[in-house]
Structure formats: structure tokens, C-alpha cells
Design a protein around this motif. Structure first.
Motif, PDB file in Angstrom:
ATOM      1  N   PHE A 273      23.612  -9.176 -35.412  1.00 36.76           N
ATOM      2  CA  PHE A 273      24.705  -9.100 -34.239  1.00 36.76           C
ATOM      3  C   PHE A 273      24.992 -10.772 -33.928  1.00 36.76           C
ATOM      4  N   PRO A 274      24.290 -11.650 -33.891  1.00 35.09           N
ATOM      5  CA  PRO A 274      24.910 -12.904 -33.649  1.00 35.09           C
ATOM      6  C   PRO A 274      26.016 -13.411 -34.623  1.00 35.09           C
ATOM      7  N   GLU A 275      25.716 -12.926 -35.915  1.00 27.50           N
ATOM      8  CA  GLU A 275      26.869 -13.152 -36.903  1.00 27.50           C
ATOM      9  C   GLU A 275      27.965 -12.284 -36.728  1.00 27.50           C
ATOM     10  N   ALA A 276      27.974 -11.076 -36.192  1.00 31.54           N
ATOM     11  CA  ALA A 276      29.008 -10.359 -36.020  1.00 31.54           C
ATOM     12  C   ALA A 276      29.932 -10.790 -34.889  1.00 31.54           C
ATOM     13  N   VAL A 277      29.248 -11.249 -33.924  1.00 33.37           N
ATOM     14  CA  VAL A 277      30.112 -11.937 -32.785  1.00 33.37           C
ATOM     15  C   VAL A 277      31.067 -12.944 -33.265  1.00 33.37           C
ATOM     16  N   ARG A 278      30.206 -13.913 -34.222  1.00 28.72           N
ATOM     17  CA  ARG A 278      31.071 -14.987 -34.650  1.00 28.72           C
ATOM     18  C   ARG A 278      32.246 -14.335 -35.737  1.00 28.72           C
ATOM     19  N   ALA A 279      31.957 -13.408 -36.409  1.00 37.50           N
ATOM     20  CA  ALA A 279      32.749 -12.882 -37.392  1.00 37.50           C
ATOM     21  C   ALA A 279      34.134 -12.282 -36.718  1.00 37.50           C
ATOM     22  N   CYS A 280      34.046 -11.545 -35.762  1.00 40.09           N
ATOM     23  CA  CYS A 280      35.055 -11.241 -34.987  1.00 40.09           C
ATOM     24  C   CYS A 280      35.869 -12.419 -34.136  1.00 40.09           C
ATOM     25  N   ALA A 281      35.185 -13.307 -33.707  1.00 37.00           N
ATOM     26  CA  ALA A 281      35.845 -14.538 -33.279  1.00 37.00           C
ATOM     27  C   ALA A 281      36.435 -15.252 -34.196  1.00 37.00           C
ATOM     28  N   GLY A 282      35.976 -15.163 -35.609  1.00 36.15           N
ATOM     29  CA  GLY A 282      36.833 -15.871 -36.769  1.00 36.15           C
ATOM     30  C   GLY A 282      38.048 -15.141 -36.754  1.00 36.15           C
ATOM     31  N   ARG A 304      35.946   5.888 -40.226  1.00 30.85           N
ATOM     32  CA  ARG A 304      35.295   4.866 -41.032  1.00 30.85           C
ATOM     33  C   ARG A 304      33.745   5.408 -41.386  1.00 30.85           C
ATOM     34  N   CYS A 305      33.591   5.628 -42.389  1.00 23.56           N
ATOM     35  CA  CYS A 305      32.264   6.104 -42.752  1.00 23.56           C
ATOM     36  C   CYS A 305      31.318   5.035 -42.912  1.00 23.56           C
ATOM     37  N   GLU A 306      31.433   3.806 -42.112  1.00 22.56           N
ATOM     38  CA  GLU A 306      30.561   2.673 -42.180  1.00 22.56           C
ATOM     39  C   GLU A 306      29.972   2.314 -40.809  1.00 22.56           C
ATOM     40  N   ALA A 307      28.723   2.201 -40.759  1.00 22.27           N
ATOM     41  CA  ALA A 307      28.109   1.865 -39.665  1.00 22.27           C
ATOM     42  C   ALA A 307      28.542   0.294 -39.069  1.00 22.27           C
ATOM     43  N   GLY A 308      28.824   0.170 -38.017  1.00 21.11           N
ATOM     44  CA  GLY A 308      29.097  -1.503 -37.493  1.00 21.11           C
ATOM     45  C   GLY A 308      28.638  -1.584 -35.912  1.00 21.11           C
ATOM     46  N   TRP A 309      28.379  -2.903 -35.559  1.00 22.39           N
ATOM     47  CA  TRP A 309      27.811  -3.371 -34.355  1.00 22.39           C
ATOM     48  C   TRP A 309      29.087  -3.091 -33.311  1.00 22.39           C
ATOM     49  N   LEU A 310      28.586  -2.889 -32.050  1.00 25.98           N
ATOM     50  CA  LEU A 310      29.337  -2.961 -31.025  1.00 25.98           C
ATOM     51  C   LEU A 310      28.851  -3.723 -29.946  1.00 25.98           C
ATOM     52  N   GLY A 311      29.807  -4.154 -28.814  1.00 23.00           N
ATOM     53  CA  GLY A 311      29.468  -5.374 -27.975  1.00 23.00           C
ATOM     54  C   GLY A 311      28.146  -5.110 -27.106  1.00 23.00           C
ATOM     55  N   ASP A 312      27.685  -3.798 -27.044  1.00 27.56           N
ATOM     56  CA  ASP A 312      26.417  -3.678 -26.277  1.00 27.56           C
ATOM     57  C   ASP A 312      25.211  -3.706 -27.033  1.00 27.56           C
ATOM     58  N   GLY A 313      25.336  -4.071 -28.515  1.00 27.91           N
ATOM     59  CA  GLY A 313      24.244  -4.152 -29.370  1.00 27.91           C
ATOM     60  C   GLY A 313      24.155  -2.637 -30.185  1.00 27.91           C
ATOM     61  N   SER A 314      24.727  -1.754 -29.639  1.00 32.13           N
ATOM     62  CA  SER A 314      24.686  -0.314 -30.544  1.00 32.13           C
ATOM     63  C   SER A 314      25.386  -0.588 -31.748  1.00 32.13           C
ATOM     64  N   VAL A 315      24.978   0.389 -32.593  1.00 30.30           N
ATOM     65  CA  VAL A 315      25.610   0.490 -33.754  1.00 30.30           C
ATOM     66  C   VAL A 315      26.159   2.189 -34.250  1.00 30.30           C
ATOM     67  N   ARG A 316      27.522   2.144 -34.404  1.00 26.44           N
ATOM     68  CA  ARG A 316      27.995   3.232 -34.227  1.00 26.44           C
ATOM     69  C   ARG A 316      29.386   3.495 -35.324  1.00 26.44           C
ATOM     70  N   TYR A 317      29.744   4.676 -35.678  1.00 28.00           N
ATOM     71  CA  TYR A 317      30.868   4.765 -36.567  1.00 28.00           C
ATOM     72  C   TYR A 317      31.635   5.998 -36.193  1.00 28.00           C
ATOM     73  N   PRO A 318      33.192   5.882 -36.259  1.00 24.19           N
ATOM     74  CA  PRO A 318      34.012   6.899 -35.993  1.00 24.19           C
ATOM     75  C   PRO A 318      34.340   7.674 -37.127  1.00 24.19           C
ATOM     76  N   ILE A 319      34.283   9.127 -37.057  1.00 24.15           N
ATOM     77  CA  ILE A 319      34.559  10.206 -38.101  1.00 24.15           C
ATOM     78  C   ILE A 319      35.598  11.086 -37.400  1.00 24.15           C
ATOM     79  N   VAL A 320      36.872  10.997 -38.138  1.00 24.24           N
ATOM     80  CA  VAL A 320      37.667  11.956 -37.685  1.00 24.24           C
ATOM     81  C   VAL A 320      37.900  13.394 -38.586  1.00 24.24           C
ATOM     82  N   ASN A 321      37.568  12.825 -39.964  1.00 26.69           N
ATOM     83  CA  ASN A 321      37.468  14.240 -41.076  1.00 26.69           C
ATOM     84  C   ASN A 321      36.264  14.252 -41.328  1.00 26.69           C
ATOM     85  N   PRO A 322      35.217  15.071 -40.968  1.00 23.95           N
ATOM     86  CA  PRO A 322      33.866  15.278 -41.325  1.00 23.95           C
ATOM     87  C   PRO A 322      33.758  15.359 -42.697  1.00 23.95           C
ATOM     88  N   ARG A 323      32.643  14.859 -43.426  1.00 27.24           N
ATOM     89  CA  ARG A 323      32.451  14.799 -45.068  1.00 27.24           C
ATOM     90  C   ARG A 323      31.038  14.332 -45.546  1.00 27.24           C
TER      91      ARG A 323
END
Length: 379
Positions: A273-282, A304-323
Motif C-alpha cells: 500500500f505505501p508503494e501504491a500511494v507513491r506510484a499514483c503520486a508519480g 479490469r480483472c486485476e485486484a488493486g489497492w484503494l485509498g481506504d486500504g481495501s483491495v477491489r476490482y471492477p467487472i462489467v463483463n463477467p467471465r
């Protein structure tokens, strides 16, 4: 002789545009006109059903209101126009007042509101750069020295509901904490109408959550034992109005469209998560909030079928077309919970605010051997 032929003091005409989903049969897509008038007894008579106007966050909307008065009996400068927002059944917040040539807006409406003034008797209010907090019911009141009349307009927003609980777990939020939690995730507490509309669109959630009016409810589309018994009917289950300071539940939040975009960022390897914060800032961005990811999924069709950090520290990913291998057979935002921030590694969803400049991070790689320095390297 009809009421329009009788002498009247003030007549308010409110033009309301109905959402197509609220109309059936041959009425679909038509405009409805609400006539609010004062008869000889002084009573207010609504001749057709009221409706709502719909916009989105950042948009411009007109709250329609027209009035008529006997010009021979009243000076136009005596007419006062007042717009207020209904905050509780018996509580109002001032929005805009006009009398003669004088105009005044209040609070967060300053600099964003004006009268349309499209001909005599037009008291319609223009709201620019609409915010989530503008959602709700407004009263248009027209008064002179002796008489007054008022009509209601509902302002609705296009958007999406998202259930929310923090890292502490389920049923940990009082009502004020639920309000803050939604605001921190780019939302507001949802109304019953918004939750009911989401249920009709398929939202099925077994955790009870606070709503804007202080009630606690939850939507069930598939009855089951762990969710109020299998034989219970489908619908929005209601716990009623609860004690706002003492009782704890989850929250149902609402957000509207984004004025920029959420994007997925995965450098050479997955990140803490700390690295993710810096990656977005970059990349000239910040780690996306939960509401921003939901808005991107629902309104911008982010898939996007890849899990990613969000600002509250949770990990989620959005699926429009289930597969296959993407977490189920229904569209939605998948939630992997709140992993350890230092040791668990994922990609990250970033949000770049409008006007923020992308420093061109896509042309660079990152020095992972020394994340604290975070120096860009040419590749």
C-alpha cells in the motif's frame, strides 16, 4: 367557470420532467406540468402529480418554477422569490432569495445559482456545477404583502449506490460516522429512493446500513436463511429509524459521475500500500477512493480483472463483463477486504483530478530496490 378564470393573487406553475423509468405505457418520456395555484379560499391545489429533474455531478440544471400575479393589484417589485432546500420534514435551508433587483445566494450555493428569468413570472433557479450535496427537494416560494404560494421540485442525480464498512468490520458505524465514511469515499449517505432504485436494478446486500433519513435498511433480491429467512419476500428490508449516536451499522453510500478517470497502474511488480500511494503520486494522481471506483465501473464501464489497492486500504476490482476466473457470474465491484498494507502486494487504482498534469510516468520505470527514494529510471 374554471379556477383559471377566477381572480387569483399568485399562481405558481412548476414544470417537472419525469424520469422515463417512473412512467409507464404511453406516458413514457412525456413532460408533466404541475400547476400550483391559490384559489379564493387561499388553499394550495396541486392539479397533477409532482416529479423530478435529473442531472449529474458537475452538471447544470434548472429547477422550474413559474408564477402569475394580477399586475393591476401588485407592484412587481413587491414580489419576493425564495428558494429553500428541505433538509428534514420540517426544516429548510436557504438557497436563494430575490426581491426587485436584489439577489442573494446562501452557503455553498453562492456563485453557483441564479434566476433563469425567461420572461415575466419565471422564478426558475439555475444551479451550476451540481454537487452530491445538492441532491434533494427544493421549495419555490412566491410572496407579496398579502399572499404567498409555494411548490416543490425534486433534484435527482444519476449515479450508483455502494455498500460500505471500514477496516474495523461490519456494524461499526454510528450515523455521524457513516456520514463521514461516505464523504471520505467520495459519496453521501444514500436516500431510500436511491436504495430502492438500486434494488430494482439488482442490488442484493445482506448487511443493514444507514440511509440519509436516519433509517437502517438493506436490499434483498434472493431470500436466504442468513439474510432474514428463506421464506421472506424480496425487497428492501427496513429496521426503522435507529438511535444515531448509539447504534452501529454499515452505510449505503451514493456517488455520481466523475469529472476525470480512474485508471489501473501496475509497475514492474505488484506493490504494497505505501508503494501504491507513491506510484499514483508519480503519475500525477492519488489512490482512488471506493466511490470513485464504483462510479468508474457503473458510469464509465471500467472493466479490469486485476485486484488493486484503494485509498481506504481495501483491495477491489471492477467487472462489467463477467467471465471465468473474475469472481462470479454477475457484474459488480469485487471486494477482497482489507489485506495487510505492508506485506500484501497488488496493483493500484489511481484517480487523477481534473486539471492535474500527468508527468509522463508511462515512459518511466521505478527503482524498486529503494522504494523510499522512488527515483524514476529511464527504460
Amino acid at each position: 367557470m374554471g379556477p383559471f378564470c377566477q381572480p387569483v393573487g399568485i399562481i405558481i406553475w412548476i414544470l417537472l420532467v419525469f424520469a422515463a423509468s417512473a412512467l409507464g405505457g404511453s406516458d413514457r418520456g412525456r413532460k408533466k406540468i404541475v400547476h400550483v395555484l391559490e384559489d379564493e379560499s387561499g388553499a394550495v391545489v396541486v392539479q397533477t402529480a409532482p416529479g423530478k429533474v435529473v442531472t449529474h455531478r458537475g452538471g447544470t440544471i434548472v429547477l422550474p418554477c413559474r408564477y402569475h400575479y394580477d399586475i393591476s393589484a401588485h407592484d412587481e417589485d413587491e414580489i419576493r422569490l425564495k428558494w429553500t432546500k428541505v433538509t428534514d420534514p420540517l426544516a429548510f435551508r436557504d438557497v436563494f432569495v430575490a426581491m426587485g433587483k436584489e439577489r442573494r445566494a446562501f452557503g455553498s450555493y453562492r456563485g453557483r445559482t441564479s434566476l433563469q428569468e425567461d420572461g415575466p413570472g419565471d422564478a426558475s433557479l439555475i444551479i451550476r456545477n451540481v454537487t452530491l450535496q445538492d441532491y434533494g427537494r427544493y421549495e419555490c416560494e412566491v410572496t407579496n404583502e398579502l399572499e404567498d404560494d409555494a411548490g416543490m421540485v425534486s433534484l435527482d442525480l444519476e449515479g450508483v449506490i455502494f455498500p460500505y464498512h471500514p477496516r474495523l468490520g461490519r456494524y461499526t458505524l454510528t450515523y455521524p460516522e457513516a456520514q463521514r465514511a461516505c464523504a471520505e469515499q467520495d459519496g453521501i449517505l444514500a436516500s431510500y429512493e436511491q436504495l430502492h432504485a438500486a434494488w430494482r436494478e439488482g442490488l442484493d446486500w445482506c448487511n443493514a446500513g444507514w440511509l440519509q433519513d436516519g433509517s437502517v435498511q438493506y436490499p434483498v433480491g434472493q431470500p436466504r436463511e442468513e439474510c432474514g429467512r428463506r421464506e421472506s419476500p424480496v425487497g428492501v428490508r427496513n429496521y426503522g429509524y435507529r438511535h444515531k449516536e448509539d447504534e452501529r451499522y454499515d452505510a449505503f453510500c451514493f456517488t455520481s459521475n466523475l469529472q476525470s478517470q480512474v485508471f489501473f497502474l501496475k509497475p514492474y511488480r505488484k506493490v504494497s500500500f505505501p508503494e501504491a500511494v507513491r506510484a499514483c503520486a508519480g503519475s500525477g494522481a492519488a489512490v482512488a477512493k471506493v466511490g470513485q471506483l464504483y462510479a468508474a465501473w457503473k458510469l464509465q464501464l471500467l472493466d479490469r480483472c486485476e485486484a488493486g489497492w484503494l485509498g481506504d486500504g481495501s483491495v477491489r476490482y471492477p467487472i462489467v463483463n463477467p467471465r471465468a476466473r473474475c469472481g462470479g457470474q454477475r457484474p459488480g465491484v469485487r471486494n477482497l477486504g482489507f489485506p495487510d498494507k505492508k506485506h500484501r502486494l497488488f496493483g493500484v487504482y489511481c484517480y487523477r483530478a481534473p486539471g492535474s498534469r500527468d508527468p509522463g510516468a508511462a515512459r518511466w520505470g521505478w527503482g524498486w530496490r529503494d522504494p523510499s527514494a522512488w527515483r524514476p529510471l529511464h527504460v
